[in-house]
Design an enzyme around this catalytic site. Structure first.
Site, mmCIF file in Angstrom:
data_model
loop_
_atom_site.group_PDB
_atom_site.id
_atom_site.type_symbol
_atom_site.label_atom_id
_atom_site.label_comp_id
_atom_site.label_asym_id
_atom_site.label_seq_id
_atom_site.Cartn_x
_atom_site.Cartn_y
_atom_site.Cartn_z
ATOM 1 N N GLU A 1 39.172 47.694 35.843
ATOM 2 C CA GLU A 1 39.428 46.247 35.837
ATOM 3 C C GLU A 1 39.180 45.685 34.428
ATOM 4 O O GLU A 1 39.966 44.904 33.903
ATOM 5 C CB GLU A 1 38.506 45.549 36.845
ATOM 6 C CG GLU A 1 38.702 44.048 36.864
ATOM 7 C CD GLU A 1 37.836 43.328 37.904
ATOM 8 O OE1 GLU A 1 37.005 43.992 38.565
ATOM 9 O OE2 GLU A 1 37.994 42.114 38.050
ATOM 10 N N GLY B 1 37.092 42.197 47.139
ATOM 11 C CA GLY B 1 35.931 41.559 47.763
ATOM 12 C C GLY B 1 34.631 42.084 47.194
ATOM 13 O O GLY B 1 33.945 42.889 47.836
ATOM 14 N N TYR B 2 34.281 41.648 45.987
ATOM 15 C CA TYR B 2 33.023 42.062 45.354
ATOM 16 C C TYR B 2 32.001 40.917 45.396
ATOM 17 O O TYR B 2 30.964 41.023 46.031
ATOM 18 C CB TYR B 2 33.274 42.452 43.884
ATOM 19 C CG TYR B 2 33.703 43.880 43.628
ATOM 20 C CD1 TYR B 2 34.507 44.572 44.520
ATOM 21 C CD2 TYR B 2 33.324 44.539 42.462
ATOM 22 C CE1 TYR B 2 34.917 45.882 44.250
ATOM 23 C CE2 TYR B 2 33.719 45.840 42.182
ATOM 24 C CZ TYR B 2 34.517 46.500 43.080
ATOM 25 O OH TYR B 2 34.909 47.786 42.802
HETATM 26 C C1 LIG Z 1 39.245 33.802 37.215
HETATM 27 C C2 LIG Z 1 38.242 34.549 38.034
HETATM 28 C C3 LIG Z 1 38.680 35.441 38.999
HETATM 29 C C4 LIG Z 1 37.744 36.136 39.788
HETATM 30 N N1 LIG Z 1 38.216 36.980 40.763
HETATM 31 C C5 LIG Z 1 37.347 37.648 41.536
HETATM 32 C C6 LIG Z 1 37.820 38.494 42.582
HETATM 33 O O1 LIG Z 1 39.024 38.633 42.806
HETATM 34 N N2 LIG Z 1 36.914 39.124 43.354
HETATM 35 C C7 LIG Z 1 35.583 39.004 43.144
HETATM 36 O O2 LIG Z 1 34.816 39.648 43.860
HETATM 37 N N3 LIG Z 1 35.084 38.195 42.174
HETATM 38 C C8 LIG Z 1 35.943 37.509 41.367
HETATM 39 N N4 LIG Z 1 35.468 36.664 40.375
HETATM 40 C C9 LIG Z 1 34.025 36.428 40.271
HETATM 41 C C10 LIG Z 1 33.350 37.046 39.043
HETATM 42 O O3 LIG Z 1 33.289 38.438 39.164
HETATM 43 C C11 LIG Z 1 31.966 36.402 38.914
HETATM 44 O O4 LIG Z 1 32.154 35.011 38.678
HETATM 45 C C12 LIG Z 1 31.161 37.003 37.768
HETATM 46 O O5 LIG Z 1 30.810 38.333 38.046
HETATM 47 C C13 LIG Z 1 29.875 36.185 37.474
HETATM 48 O O6 LIG Z 1 29.126 35.992 38.626
HETATM 49 P P1 LIG Z 1 28.633 34.518 39.059
HETATM 50 O O7 LIG Z 1 29.821 33.620 39.027
HETATM 51 O O8 LIG Z 1 27.888 34.644 40.318
HETATM 52 O O9 LIG Z 1 27.677 34.048 37.883
HETATM 53 P P2 LIG Z 1 26.130 34.380 37.728
HETATM 54 O O10 LIG Z 1 25.908 35.828 37.953
HETATM 55 O O11 LIG Z 1 25.368 33.420 38.560
HETATM 56 O O12 LIG Z 1 25.906 34.072 36.188
HETATM 57 C C14 LIG Z 1 25.672 32.727 35.706
HETATM 58 C C15 LIG Z 1 25.421 32.816 34.215
HETATM 59 O O13 LIG Z 1 24.221 33.574 33.957
HETATM 60 C C16 LIG Z 1 24.480 34.640 33.061
HETATM 61 N N5 LIG Z 1 23.692 35.820 33.437
HETATM 62 C C17 LIG Z 1 23.479 36.286 34.696
HETATM 63 N N6 LIG Z 1 22.741 37.415 34.649
HETATM 64 C C18 LIG Z 1 22.464 37.659 33.344
HETATM 65 C C19 LIG Z 1 21.735 38.669 32.643
HETATM 66 N N7 LIG Z 1 21.154 39.687 33.301
HETATM 67 N N8 LIG Z 1 21.696 38.622 31.294
HETATM 68 C C20 LIG Z 1 22.313 37.602 30.606
HETATM 69 N N9 LIG Z 1 23.001 36.603 31.211
HETATM 70 C C21 LIG Z 1 23.072 36.635 32.550
HETATM 71 C C22 LIG Z 1 25.969 34.924 33.225
HETATM 72 O O14 LIG Z 1 26.501 35.566 32.069
HETATM 73 C C23 LIG Z 1 26.529 33.528 33.442
HETATM 74 O O15 LIG Z 1 26.733 32.893 32.203
HETATM 75 C C24 LIG Z 1 36.359 35.944 39.580
HETATM 76 C C25 LIG Z 1 35.933 35.043 38.613
HETATM 77 C C26 LIG Z 1 36.847 34.343 37.844
HETATM 78 C C27 LIG Z 1 36.345 33.377 36.811
#
Ligand SMILES: Cc1cc2nc3c(=O)[nH]c(=O)nc-3n(C[C@H](O)[C@H](O)[C@H](O)COP(=O)(O)OP(=O)(O)OC[C@H]3O[C@@H](n4cnc5c(N)ncnc54)[C@H](O)[C@@H]3O)c2cc1C
Length: 387
Positions: free
Chosen positions: A253, A132-133
């Protein structure tokens, strides 16, 4: 050396005797993996026997201490076990976020009581965890998370945390027994107001809603917490110091996800020979890069296990491994032509190629996006100024 040779001989004989033939067949899909947990239904007797036999020896997690359910093997012995398993094509007996993510964090930050309680259950595959992150407003900017935990008290529970908020993209939340969860326990500082909590997914107030993906499966959920009461002792590390635990876990991870780059080990060029010379050249170039990655990965794994790797190196490996895996899947699809799009016939092994291809897109997002890994490498390894 002689000790290691006799360990290899004994291990080989034991694996021959205890690894069922069915568990030596290649993994065809996610369904062939064993996740364990209290609701787990074994796919076959062979899957159950294999998990039980390996757990009995502590070999689901060979290098954890025996006291915590591991095998107590040295890095060299664990390497021998791995190579002997690869020799016969043995499947991993257990796939578990407990092993690859939470366990290392508990070993470093948990109390002795927490280690003795949770780690053996993880090693035996009795407890399935989810992470749950991420939240709707906190992904790349994870420290912006808002799920709140307030200290409270009642007669029945004594002191507890009252948790309210929402997580998203929680992989297998609907199938997990427990969650390791980042919560906000103070608003005074962004990173310094986060704590790391463990709780049972059956606690009243926890609910999940699966999200359907383009690949047709639903591996992750929205997860909601409404007045969830978590006993005070279920915090890992200190109150408001959960960010340290969270970052340490993310390193593990990312190390785990970087393994995607190894892609089962075989050469793509040996497996497929398209007529198009340009595509054949691309596949040959890919195979060279994959070999280089495998060598780099072996070196990194040894340094990481010995605690000698740069703390930011999992970001470098995760970036390289996941971009490589996406490239592999693109090439498989290109070489397969329109046949590769076959989604659900017997011949296509139920659409393994297109499903793997679509799933691989998530590799460079999960565990932190490629852009974020590059930011970390730029800042912490190359010493460039932050954005
Ligand atoms: C298959 C899968 C499994 C997952 N499982 C889990 C899980 O079990 N538990 C959990 O907690 N999460 C999980 N996640 C979530 C994952 O950790 C997040 O999707 C990821 O951290 C990106 O966050 P976001 O989706 O909010 O995208 P955002 O943070 O909104 O990013 C959107 C875009 O902007 C870019 N971006 C954002 N900030 C910056 C910056 N500072 N510099 C350059 N580019 C930037 C990103 O690279 C991305 O392309 C999972 C995701 C996937 C795809």
């Amino acid at each position: 050396m002689a000790d290691l040779d006799s360990f290899r001989t004994g291990t080989r004989a034991w694996l021959e005797a205890n690894c069922p033939a069915e568990m030596r067949e290649p993994i065809r899909s996610e369904a062939d993996l064993c996740w364990g947990g209290r609701n787990w239904t074994f796919q076959s007797d062979a899957q159950r026997q294999w998990l039980e036999a390996m757990a009995e020896r502590g070999w689901t997690i060979p290098d954890w201490p025996k006291d915590y359910g591991g095998g107590g093997l040295s890095p060299e012995e664990a390497g021998v076990l791995k190579s002997e398993m690869q020799r016969i094509g043995a499947r991993p007996p257990l796939t578990s976020f407990g092993i690859s993510m939470l366990g290392p964090a508990l070993l470093k930050f948990g109390t002795e009581e927490q280690k003795r309680h949770y780690l053996p259950q993880i090693a035996r595959g009795e407890i399935r965890w989810c992470q749950g992150y991420s939240e709707p407003g906190a992904g790349s900017d994870l420290a912006g998370l808002q799920t709140k935990a307030e200290a409270d008290f009642d007669e029945a529970l004594g002191e507890y945390w009252l948790v309210n908020g929402q997580k998203v993209w929680t992989s297998y939340a609907d199938k997990a027994d427990w969650i390791f969860c980042l919560v906000r326990t103070s608003t005074e500082s962004k990173q310094g107001g986060i704590s790391f909590l463990l709780f049972d997914m059956q606690t009243p107030g926890v609910s999940t809603k699966p999200i359907l993906l383009i690949s047709g499966s639903s591996p992750f959920c929205e997860t909601f917490f409404d007045d969830v009461k978590v006993p005070k002792g279920q915090i890992v590390g200190e109150v408001n110091k959960g960010w340290d635990v969270a970052k340490y876990l993310l390193g593990h991870e990312r190390e785990m996800i970087s393994g995607m780059g190894l892609g089962g080990g075989g050469s793509l060029g040996a497996a497929m020979k398209p007529k198009d010379p340009m595509l054949r050249a691309e596949i040959a170039a890919f195979d060279v890069d994959a070999l280089a990655f495998a060598a780099m990965s072996e070196r990194f794994a040894a340094m990481w296990k010995a605690g000698e790797a740069h703390p930011a190196s999992p970001s470098m490996m995760k970036y390289a491994g996941t971009e490589l895996n996406k490239r592999r899947n693109e090439l498989v699809m290109a070489a397969g032509g329109s046949d590769a799009l076959d989604w659900d016939s017997e011949r296509s092994k139920s659409g393994k190629a297109p499903r793997d291809w679509l799933r691989s897109k998530g590799n460079s997002i999960e565990g932190g996006t490629s852009e974020i890994q590059l930011n970390i490498v730029a800042k912490h390894i190359l010493g460039l100024p932050g954005a």
